[in-house]
Structures are given as structure tokens and as C-alpha cells.
Design an enzyme around this catalytic site. Structure first.
Site, mmCIF file in Angstrom:
data_model
loop_
_atom_site.group_PDB
_atom_site.id
_atom_site.type_symbol
_atom_site.label_atom_id
_atom_site.label_comp_id
_atom_site.label_asym_id
_atom_site.label_seq_id
_atom_site.Cartn_x
_atom_site.Cartn_y
_atom_site.Cartn_z
ATOM 1 N N GLU A 49 -3.237 -1.066 -7.045
ATOM 2 C CA GLU A 49 -1.827 -0.631 -6.959
ATOM 3 C C GLU A 49 -1.020 -1.088 -8.173
ATOM 4 O O GLU A 49 0.005 -0.500 -8.509
ATOM 5 C CB GLU A 49 -1.168 -1.176 -5.678
ATOM 6 C CG GLU A 49 -1.673 -0.506 -4.412
ATOM 7 C CD GLU A 49 -0.938 -0.966 -3.155
ATOM 8 O OE1 GLU A 49 -1.078 -0.297 -2.134
ATOM 9 O OE2 GLU A 49 -0.248 -2.005 -3.184
ATOM 10 N N HIS A 96 0.691 5.778 1.711
ATOM 11 C CA HIS A 96 -0.513 5.224 2.347
ATOM 12 C C HIS A 96 -0.941 6.130 3.493
ATOM 13 O O HIS A 96 -0.894 5.742 4.665
ATOM 14 C CB HIS A 96 -0.244 3.816 2.859
ATOM 15 C CG HIS A 96 0.245 2.842 1.827
ATOM 16 N ND1 HIS A 96 1.509 2.872 1.299
ATOM 17 C CD2 HIS A 96 -0.385 1.813 1.208
ATOM 18 C CE1 HIS A 96 1.654 1.885 0.418
ATOM 19 N NE2 HIS A 96 0.513 1.231 0.336
ATOM 20 N N HIS A 123 4.926 -4.371 -2.102
ATOM 21 C CA HIS A 123 5.579 -3.582 -1.044
ATOM 22 C C HIS A 123 4.903 -3.803 0.310
ATOM 23 O O HIS A 123 4.855 -2.901 1.150
ATOM 24 C CB HIS A 123 5.615 -2.096 -1.433
ATOM 25 C CG HIS A 123 4.263 -1.461 -1.618
ATOM 26 N ND1 HIS A 123 4.027 -0.467 -2.541
ATOM 27 C CD2 HIS A 123 3.077 -1.655 -0.989
ATOM 28 C CE1 HIS A 123 2.758 -0.083 -2.465
ATOM 29 N NE2 HIS A 123 2.164 -0.787 -1.523
ATOM 30 N N HIS A 130 -4.930 -7.995 -3.773
ATOM 31 C CA HIS A 130 -5.267 -7.942 -2.350
ATOM 32 C C HIS A 130 -6.451 -7.027 -2.089
ATOM 33 O O HIS A 130 -6.632 -6.019 -2.743
ATOM 34 C CB HIS A 130 -4.088 -7.576 -1.451
ATOM 35 C CG HIS A 130 -3.375 -6.267 -1.642
ATOM 36 N ND1 HIS A 130 -2.800 -5.875 -2.816
ATOM 37 C CD2 HIS A 130 -3.093 -5.280 -0.746
ATOM 38 C CE1 HIS A 130 -2.188 -4.708 -2.641
ATOM 39 N NE2 HIS A 130 -2.364 -4.321 -1.401
HETATM 40 C C1 DHB Z 1 -0.921 -4.464 2.995
HETATM 41 C C2 DHB Z 1 -0.829 -3.099 2.792
HETATM 42 C C3 DHB Z 1 -0.327 -2.606 1.594
HETATM 43 O O1 DHB Z 1 -0.133 -1.300 1.358
HETATM 44 C C4 DHB Z 1 0.046 -3.435 0.612
HETATM 45 O O2 DHB Z 1 0.487 -2.919 -0.535
HETATM 46 C C5 DHB Z 1 -0.030 -4.791 0.805
HETATM 47 C C6 DHB Z 1 -0.532 -5.298 2.004
HETATM 48 C C7 DHB Z 1 -1.405 -5.045 4.276
HETATM 49 O O3 DHB Z 1 -1.763 -4.283 5.190
HETATM 50 O O4 DHB Z 1 -1.370 -6.267 4.421
HETATM 51 FE FE FE Z 2 0.236 -0.686 -0.641
#
Ligand code: DHB
Ligand code: FE
Length: 282
Positions: free
Chosen positions: A240, A59, A12, A193
Site C-alpha cells: 500500500e 478494499h 488508514h 503489515h
Molecule cells: C488492516 C487493513 C487495512 O486495509 C490496512 O490498511 C491496515 C490494517 C487490518 O485489517 O488490520
Molecule cells: Fe488498507
């Protein structure tokens, strides 16, 4: 009776929402990200689900350090896009299904999952970007949505095992709703990530693909992955992915993969996407 007909897993990434809103999807950088959703967009156009139980995380938009529900269910009539700092995304309001949502809340709580019931909240990129990826840019979203928010932002998040079990309980809840509804369950977030610190930018394609493999078929091995493995292998925000296990648990004992997509990079992350169908008709 209502039935769960499919599950969708998808990243997302907020930058994906910005790429759509700023008309950049045709740019070389973004083309391969969106190409992997073309199949899904035409598939969902023929499936026409009535309701999506959309598992996502907020978030720090609707919730902040004042209140951190582990599992929250949106029982309201509608949910406006959140102001995430740059202003709310220019997407339609999300329309809820209060009757189904209250039924699921009752069923889950009597099934001993202590949900937080939310009647008023805004929804951020965690929920709206998956809708944009699957439906494009309609004037109104073509499905009703039961938002199911999971805390994966502040330690301690729920375990993968608890998430899978919650999915199993959502399956029981949906199956006991008397109206004839085509319901999908979506799990969002991920894939690997890490957004900050010395390991920022970490991507582990091998692990991500192992996770996608594990969603398919009969195995429930993924539910036993400990938090520390997500953190070590996929970065701090890779946690996540536990939300995808709610979707997988809701599909019952076995699944078939209809479509799968993986691409690096999108912003700081790996984009993962899967469309699953439950095999048993129970
Ligand atoms: C980013 C933020 C998110 O919440 C995520 O799920 C993926 C990437 C970002 O800031 O790049
Ligand atoms: Fe996220």
C-alpha cells in the site's frame, strides 16, 4: 491558479475508524496512535485546504474481482461511505469537486496516464479513516475531496516509479486549473503489515522509518524500490505504501518535513504519518 500546498501521508487502518466511531480513542491502547495526529489536526485547521486529492485503495468495497482499475479518479458530486461488512461508517458523505476532478482527468489522460473515470462509487476505510484522523468527527467534512483509487489489492499493482510519475502529472494538472484553490495531496495505506499466512503480524520499523526518511528532501530513490522489496521487508499489505509516492511526486523536486509520527501497534500494523511541504514554489 490552483496550487498544491502540502502533502500528507497516513495509514488508514480500519480499526482506527472503529476506535473513533465506538468512542475508544481515550483507551490506553489507542492514545499513542491518536496523539501523533494532534499536531496535524491543529495545523490543518489553520491551513484550510479547499480540496484534497486523496490517494487510497478500495478494499473490495466499491470494486471487486469484476473490475480492477489500476488508477481511478472520482469525478462525482458526492461519495457515500461503503458498507464494509459491518455496515458503513457513521461519517458524513464525502463531497467531490467535479470541475477539478474532470480537469485533472483530462490533463492526466492527455499526459498519457489512462485513468478510469468513476462518477458513482462508495468509499471505504481507505479514504474515510484518513479524513477522521485529520479532521476528527465534524458534521460535514470541511474539504472537498477528489478520490484517486489505486489497485494495490490484486496483483499486479502499479510500480512505485509509475506512482511517482502520476504524482508529477497531478502537479501539472492542478497547476493548470484556473480557479484559485488550495489543494493538498494525501497518500494513504501502509505501513508495514501482513494480514494473513505464516508471516501475519510482520512489522519492520527500520524499513518503515527508512521510507519516511526518503520522502523528505530531494532524493527520488524511493521510486525505484521494486515490488518484491515491499513484500519481503514489509509484508504483503505493505505494498500500500506505493500510494504515498503519488503524494510525494505531486510535491515537486524537494520537500520539507513539518511533522512525523510512527507507532506500533494499531491492529496488525504499524501506523505511519507525515506532513510535508513542497520547498520550491514552481
Ligand atoms: C488492516 C487493513 C487495512 O486495509 C490496512 O490498511 C491496515 C490494517 C487490518 O485489517 O488490520
Ligand atoms: Fe488498507
Amino acid at each position: 491558479m490552483a496550487r498544491i500546498t502540502a502533502g500528507v501521508g497516513t495509514s488508514h487502518v480500519p480499526a482506527i475508524g472503529a476506535a473513533i466511531d465506538l468512542k475508544k480513542t481515550g483507551e490506553e491502547y489507542w492514545k499513542p496512535v491518536f496523539a501523533g495526529y494532534e499536531w496535524s489536526k491543529s495545523w490543518i485547521g489553520t491551513e484550510k485546504p479547499d480540496v484534497v486529492v486523496l490517494v487510497y485503495n478500495d478494499h473490495a468495497s466499491a470494486f471487486d474481482m469484476k473490475i480492477i482499475p489500476t488508477f481511478a479518479i472520482g469525478c462525482g458530486e458526492r461519495f457515500a461511505p461503503a458498507d464494509e461488512g459491518w455496515g458503513p461508517r457513521p461519517v458524513p458523505d464525502v463531497i467531490g469537486h467535479p470541475d477539478l476532478a474532470w480537469h485533472i482527468a483530462q490533463s492526466l489522460i492527455l499526459d498519457e496516464f489512462d485513468m478510469t473515470i468513476i462518477n458513482e462509487m462508495t468509499v471505504d476505510h481507505g479514504l474515510t479513516v484518513p479524513l477522521s484522523l485529520m479532521f476528527g468527527e465534524p458534521d460535514a467534512w470541511p474539504v472537498k475531496v477528489v478520490p484517486l483509487a489505486v489497485n494495490v489489492v490484486t496483483y499486479p499493482p502499479p510500480t512505485g516509479n509509475r506512482c511517482w510519475a502520476l504524482g508529477e502529472a497531478i502537479r501539472r494538472a492542478v497547476k493548470s486549473f484556473p480557479e484559485d484553490l488550495n489543494v493538498q495531496v494525501w497518500g494513504t495505506g501502509g505501513m508495514s503489515h501482513q494480514l494473513q499466512g505464516p508471516r501475519a503480524g510482520l512489522i519492520n520499523a527500520e524499513w518503515d522509518n527508512m521510507f519516511l526518511d526518503g520522502l523528505i528532501g530531494e532524493s527520488d530513490a524511493l521510486r525505484h524500490i521494486p515490488h518484491i522489496e515491499y513484500l519481503r521487508e514489509t509484508g504483503s499489505e505493505g505494498i500500500e505504501m506505493v500510494m504515498w509516492l503519488i503524494m510525494r511526486g505531486a510535491l515537486g523536486p524537494a520537500t520539507r518535513c513539518l511533522h512525523r509520527h510512527y507507532h506500533v501497534p494499531a491492529s496488525n500494523t504499524a501506523v505511519g504519518h507525515i506532513v510535508l511541504e513542497p520547498i520550491t514554489g514552481d
